[in-house]
Each structure stands twice: as structure tokens, then as C-alpha cells.
Design a protein around this motif. Structure first.
Motif, PDB file in Angstrom:
ATOM      1  N   ALA A 175       0.835  -1.203   0.000  1.00 23.40           N
ATOM      2  CA  ALA A 175       0.000   0.000   0.000  1.00 23.40           C
ATOM      3  C   ALA A 175       0.871   1.255   0.000  1.00 23.40           C
ATOM      4  CB  ALA A 175      -0.920   0.000   1.207  1.00 23.40           C
ATOM      5  N   HIS A 176       1.953   1.244   0.774  1.00 22.44           N
ATOM      6  CA  HIS A 176       2.866   2.385   0.792  1.00 22.44           C
ATOM      7  C   HIS A 176       3.540   2.562  -0.561  1.00 22.44           C
ATOM      8  CE1 HIS A 176       3.260   1.810   5.425  1.00 22.44           C
ATOM      9  NE2 HIS A 176       2.196   2.501   5.097  1.00 22.44           N
ATOM     10  N   LEU A 177       3.918   1.450  -1.170  1.00 29.51           N
ATOM     11  CA  LEU A 177       4.534   1.522  -2.484  1.00 29.51           C
ATOM     12  C   LEU A 177       3.571   2.117  -3.512  1.00 29.51           C
ATOM     13  CD1 LEU A 177       6.535  -1.809  -2.940  1.00 29.51           C
ATOM     14  CD2 LEU A 177       7.437   0.506  -3.001  1.00 29.51           C
ATOM     15  N   ALA A 178       2.327   1.654  -3.490  1.00 32.85           N
ATOM     16  CA  ALA A 178       1.341   2.149  -4.439  1.00 32.85           C
ATOM     17  C   ALA A 178       1.157   3.653  -4.291  1.00 32.85           C
ATOM     18  CB  ALA A 178       0.009   1.429  -4.241  1.00 32.85           C
ATOM     19  N   HIS A 179       1.215   4.128  -3.059  1.00 30.94           N
ATOM     20  CA  HIS A 179       1.070   5.564  -2.811  1.00 30.94           C
ATOM     21  C   HIS A 179       2.260   6.334  -3.387  1.00 30.94           C
ATOM     22  CE1 HIS A 179      -0.021   9.273  -0.764  1.00 30.94           C
ATOM     23  NE2 HIS A 179       1.210   9.342  -0.289  1.00 30.94           N
ATOM     24  N   VAL A 180       3.464   5.774  -3.257  1.00 28.19           N
ATOM     25  CA  VAL A 180       4.667   6.457  -3.720  1.00 28.19           C
ATOM     26  C   VAL A 180       4.736   6.487  -5.246  1.00 28.19           C
ATOM     27  CG1 VAL A 180       7.187   6.325  -3.811  1.00 28.19           C
ATOM     28  CG2 VAL A 180       6.000   6.023  -1.640  1.00 28.19           C
ATOM     29  N   VAL A 181       4.512   5.336  -5.894  1.00 32.25           N
ATOM     30  CA  VAL A 181       4.665   5.264  -7.346  1.00 32.25           C
ATOM     31  C   VAL A 181       3.389   5.633  -8.089  1.00 32.25           C
ATOM     32  CG1 VAL A 181       6.438   3.494  -7.104  1.00 32.25           C
ATOM     33  CG2 VAL A 181       4.074   2.797  -7.480  1.00 32.25           C
ATOM     34  N   TYR A 224      21.156   4.870   8.078  1.00 34.27           N
ATOM     35  CA  TYR A 224      20.924   3.629   7.347  1.00 34.27           C
ATOM     36  C   TYR A 224      20.017   3.863   6.148  1.00 34.27           C
ATOM     37  CZ  TYR A 224      23.104   1.465  11.370  1.00 34.27           C
ATOM     38  OH  TYR A 224      24.000   1.121  12.345  1.00 34.27           O
ATOM     39  N   ARG A 225      19.085   4.807   6.249  1.00 29.72           N
ATOM     40  CA  ARG A 225      18.226   5.103   5.106  1.00 29.72           C
ATOM     41  C   ARG A 225      19.028   5.763   3.977  1.00 29.72           C
ATOM     42  NH1 ARG A 225      14.298   6.762   9.048  1.00 29.72           N
ATOM     43  NH2 ARG A 225      14.383   8.949   8.369  1.00 29.72           N
ATOM     44  N   ASN A 279      13.781   2.180  -2.095  1.00 32.97           N
ATOM     45  CA  ASN A 279      14.657   1.530  -1.127  1.00 32.97           C
ATOM     46  C   ASN A 279      14.576   2.214   0.231  1.00 32.97           C
ATOM     47  OD1 ASN A 279      16.038  -0.842  -1.791  1.00 32.97           O
ATOM     48  ND2 ASN A 279      18.019   0.078  -1.343  1.00 32.97           N
ATOM     49  N   ASP A 280      14.448   3.532   0.210  1.00 30.80           N
ATOM     50  CA  ASP A 280      14.281   4.267   1.461  1.00 30.80           C
ATOM     51  C   ASP A 280      13.004   3.818   2.170  1.00 30.80           C
ATOM     52  OD1 ASP A 280      15.013   6.850   3.141  1.00 30.80           O
ATOM     53  OD2 ASP A 280      12.869   6.968   2.733  1.00 30.80           O
ATOM     54  N   LEU A 281      11.923   3.693   1.400  1.00 35.84           N
ATOM     55  CA  LEU A 281      10.658   3.240   1.977  1.00 35.84           C
ATOM     56  C   LEU A 281      10.767   1.812   2.489  1.00 35.84           C
ATOM     57  CD1 LEU A 281       7.639   3.943   2.417  1.00 35.84           C
ATOM     58  CD2 LEU A 281       7.206   2.960   0.155  1.00 35.84           C
ATOM     59  N   PHE A 282      11.489   0.990   1.744  1.00 32.92           N
ATOM     60  CA  PHE A 282      11.691  -0.414   2.105  1.00 32.92           C
ATOM     61  C   PHE A 282      12.376  -0.528   3.470  1.00 32.92           C
ATOM     62  CE2 PHE A 282      14.228  -4.421   1.492  1.00 32.92           C
ATOM     63  CZ  PHE A 282      13.155  -5.298   1.378  1.00 32.92           C
ATOM     64  N   GLN A 304      12.427  -0.865   9.550  1.00 28.20           N
ATOM     65  CA  GLN A 304      12.804  -0.178  10.783  1.00 28.20           C
ATOM     66  C   GLN A 304      11.594  -0.031  11.699  1.00 28.20           C
ATOM     67  OE1 GLN A 304      14.655   3.393   9.119  1.00 28.20           O
ATOM     68  NE2 GLN A 304      16.655   2.741   9.882  1.00 28.20           N
ATOM     69  N   SER A 305      10.440   0.299  11.126  1.00 34.28           N
ATOM     70  CA  SER A 305       9.212   0.406  11.925  1.00 34.28           C
ATOM     71  C   SER A 305       8.824  -0.943  12.513  1.00 34.28           C
ATOM     72  CB  SER A 305       8.064   0.944  11.061  1.00 34.28           C
ATOM     73  OG  SER A 305       8.319   2.251  10.621  1.00 34.28           O
ATOM     74  N   MET A 306       8.969  -2.001  11.703  1.00 36.25           N
ATOM     75  CA  MET A 306       8.667  -3.335  12.202  1.00 36.25           C
ATOM     76  C   MET A 306       9.628  -3.717  13.321  1.00 36.25           C
ATOM     77  SD  MET A 306       6.031  -4.252  10.474  1.00 36.25           S
ATOM     78  CE  MET A 306       5.948  -5.943  11.020  1.00 36.25           C
ATOM     79  N   ALA A 307      10.908  -3.387  13.145  1.00 40.41           N
ATOM     80  CA  ALA A 307      11.905  -3.704  14.171  1.00 40.41           C
ATOM     81  C   ALA A 307      11.615  -2.957  15.464  1.00 40.41           C
ATOM     82  CB  ALA A 307      13.307  -3.368  13.661  1.00 40.41           C
ATOM     83  N   ARG A 308      11.326  -1.664  15.342  1.00 43.36           N
ATOM     84  CA  ARG A 308      11.018  -0.872  16.535  1.00 43.36           C
ATOM     85  C   ARG A 308       9.834  -1.478  17.278  1.00 43.36           C
ATOM     86  NH1 ARG A 308      13.970   2.324  19.293  1.00 43.36           N
ATOM     87  NH2 ARG A 308      14.650   3.403  17.390  1.00 43.36           N
ATOM     88  N   SER A 309       8.793  -1.831  16.561  1.00 42.20           N
ATOM     89  CA  SER A 309       7.600  -2.382  17.201  1.00 42.20           C
ATOM     90  C   SER A 309       7.872  -3.744  17.819  1.00 42.20           C
ATOM     91  CB  SER A 309       6.463  -2.478  16.170  1.00 42.20           C
ATOM     92  OG  SER A 309       6.137  -1.208  15.654  1.00 42.20           O
ATOM     93  N   HIS A 310       8.619  -4.582  17.104  1.00 43.56           N
ATOM     94  CA  HIS A 310       8.950  -5.926  17.600  1.00 43.56           C
ATOM     95  C   HIS A 310       9.749  -5.845  18.896  1.00 43.56           C
ATOM     96  CE1 HIS A 310       9.992 -10.099  17.721  1.00 43.56           C
ATOM     97  NE2 HIS A 310      11.231  -9.931  17.289  1.00 43.56           N
ATOM     98  N   PHE A 311      10.740  -4.980  18.933  1.00 42.70           N
ATOM     99  CA  PHE A 311      11.583  -4.899  20.123  1.00 42.70           C
ATOM    100  C   PHE A 311      10.912  -4.109  21.250  1.00 42.70           C
ATOM    101  CE2 PHE A 311      14.850  -6.063  16.970  1.00 42.70           C
ATOM    102  CZ  PHE A 311      15.334  -7.192  17.623  1.00 42.70           C
ATOM    103  N   VAL A 312       9.948  -3.266  20.913  1.00 40.49           N
ATOM    104  CA  VAL A 312       9.108  -2.666  21.958  1.00 40.49           C
ATOM    105  C   VAL A 312       8.294  -3.758  22.637  1.00 40.49           C
ATOM    106  CG1 VAL A 312       7.010  -1.283  22.323  1.00 40.49           C
ATOM    107  CG2 VAL A 312       8.947  -0.298  21.106  1.00 40.49           C
TER     108      VAL A 312
END
Length: 290
Positions: free
Chosen positions: A39-45, A94-95, A235-238, A243-251
Motif C-alpha cells: 500500500a505504501h509503495l502504491a502511494h509512492v509510485v 541507514y536510510r 529503497n528508502d521506503l523499504f 525499521q518500523s517493524m523492528a522498533r515495534s517488535h523490540f518494543v
């Protein structure tokens, strides 16, 4: 911040989530339960990613699965042997690195993912490790390092997974069983995957889930409107997605260490139940008004 206990009620001694921890739990739930990279990709492209899937050459698919598993095996090697305390880096650092790697995909199209993939995944692993450390994880522990690999699978779930009620905890349970067995084999036999089915199984599970998101990324890069600049943004979005998934997982892992796994999982499932009820009510209202 202290744990809050309601000592005046008959349920005295029951742990209650602190306000800030409850807010972080809700944020993690929104990210983990319904990851939507497509969905994020579709919004960007500006166009559905499905169109790009038809442009991926058949030979790409033949090499993709084999390369992906080899890449995950390499990530496992790096996670076990190289991760640890090092110079602090920001998420933006990293981005920026990912955008540079993304230029390759933008110039050469989706097939360049076969070249770009090892670079980007190593960047992502370092970013994930940084996030884990910021959430109180000990990178000297093998279990923590392997938990970083779980993020690659958690960020690649599809709507089919949600419909099957696997969700975050369902997939995580399968991953943790594989990680625990792999950890034991690594401790006893080292990183050699010969005669180590548990390690191979963990790599396979992560590869299958991660491959879903990678296919969406490749499809976007195959679209004619995506050039070098577009590839960098994708790639930045990727990387931001993971990173968002990692932050949430480790939270979630930090909250579990503080309050207990069963308590946090129960609170998470309450949020899921409430959201499901709202979705059912919304569908019923739409059906009645139709």
C-alpha cells in the motif's frame, strides 16, 4: 517509570500498564498486525504494484528463491559473528545508505534486485541491531541477534496470514520455535548448516516471508516510471518499513520483559479483538446502507 499496582481493589497486585507503555503497545499493534508495504509503495509510485509483477522476467523468479535463501544464510553468519556494541548510528544514516543502494535498482530495473539484495539486507540488519540495542536488548546474546532476523519475516506477512489468524504472535511463535532450535545447534555445532536442519528451517521460514515484500519491491522497480531517483525512494521506503517493524517488535519484547509475556500477549489480543469488532460493525453498517 514504575509499575502501577491497584492495591485498593479486590484485584490487588495485578500489574497495570503504565500510560506510556500502553501508548507504545498500541503503536506497535498498529504496525505489526497489519503491515502494508504494498500500500505504501502504491502511494509512492502512484499505481498498484500488481502491474509491476507482470513485468518481472520469468528467469528472475528462477534465481530469486535460491539467492534469497543464500542471502538469509549470509545474514545469519553476520548476525552470529559480527553484531555487537559499536558506534551509534541514527536511523537516517541507514536510510541514506539504502537510498544509495537503491539507485542500482532504479537504473537497471527489478532484475537488479539480485545484485542489490545482499547490500540492502546487510544495511537493514545493522539498522535492526541498532534499534534492538536502543530498546534495551543485549547484542552479546545469541538469542537477541537471531531475534533481529525475525524482523525480516514479520515485515513480509500478507492479508492471507491475517485471515488465517496467524497475526504477529502466531508467526512469532513459529519463528521462536525455529530460532530456539537453531540457537541450540549453533551453540553445539557452530554455523555449519550441514546436518543442521533447525538452522535450515529457520532460514526457510524467514526467506518465505521476506520474499513476499521483496517481490513487491521488485515489482515497483519494474514499473516504467521508476528511474534511479525512484529506485532510491523505494529503497528508502523499504528500509523504513522494516525499521518500523523492528522498533515495534523490540518494543513488544521490552514490554514482555517488564510485565511478562502472557500479560502483554493478552493485552495485544484485546486490541486485536476490539479492532475486529469495529471492522465487523463497519461492514454491517455498509451492508445495511447499500
Amino acid at each position: 517509570m514504575k509499575l502501577e499496582y491497584d492495591c485498593s481493589s479486590p484485584r490487588s497486585g495485578v500489574i497495570e500498564l503504565a500510560a506510556e507503555d500502553r501508548r507504545r503497545l498500541r503503536e506497535a499493534f498498529r504496525c505489526l498486525e497489519y503491515p502494508s508495504f504494498a500500500a505504501h509503495l502504491a502511494h509512492v509510485v502512484g499505481t498498484p504494484v500488481d502491474k509491476g509483477l507482470k513485468l518481472i522476467p520469468p528467469r528472475w523468479h528462477r534465481h530469486f528463491s535460491r539467492l534469497l535463501q543464500a542471502c538469509m544464510a549470509r545474514l545469519l553468519d553476520v548476525a552470529v559473528t559480527c553484531l555487537g556494541p559499536r558506534r551509534l548510528r541514527s536511523e537516517r544514516y541507514y536510510r541514506r545508505m539504502a537510498r544509495t543502494a537503491g539507485v542500482i535498482g532504479g537504473f537497471l530495473g527489478g532484475s537488479a534486485l539480485l545484485v542489490e539484495l545482499p547490500i540492502t539486507t546487510l544495511i537493514m540488519l545493522a539498522a535492526i541491531a541498532e534499534i534492538a540495542r536502543s530498546e534495551g536488548e543485549d547484542l552479546n546474546r545469541l538469542e537477541t541477534r537471531l531475534a533481529g532476523l525475525e524482523v525480516f519475516a514479520l515485515g513480509g506477512r500478507s492479508k492471507v496470514d491475517d485471515a488465517a489468524d496467524t497475526g504477529y504472535y502466531g508467526l512469532r511463535l513459529a519463528l521462536e520455535a525455529a530460532v530456539k532450535q537453531a540457537s541450540r545447534q549453533i551453540a553445539e555445532q557452530g554455523l555449519s548448516r550441514k546436518g543442521a536442519p533447525a538452522i535450515s528451517r529457520m532460514i526457510l521460514i524467514v526467506s518465505e516471508q521476506f520474499g513476499l515484500t521483496l517481490s513487491e519491491k521488485a515489482a515497483a522497480e519494474m514499473l516504467p516510471l521508476v528511474g534511479a531517483v525512484g529506485g532510491a525512494f523505494i529503497n528508502d521506503l523499504f528500509v523504513r518499513h522494516f525499521q518500523s517493524m523492528a522498533r515495534s517488535h523490540f518494543v513488544m519484547r521490552r514490554l514482555e520483559r517488564r510485565y511478562g509475556r502472557s500479560y502483554i500477549e493478552a493485552e495485544y489480543r484485546k486490541l486485536k479483538s476490539v479492532r475486529h469488532e469495529r471492522e465487523v460493525d463497519t461492514s454491517a453498517m455498509a451492508a445495511r446502507s447499500a
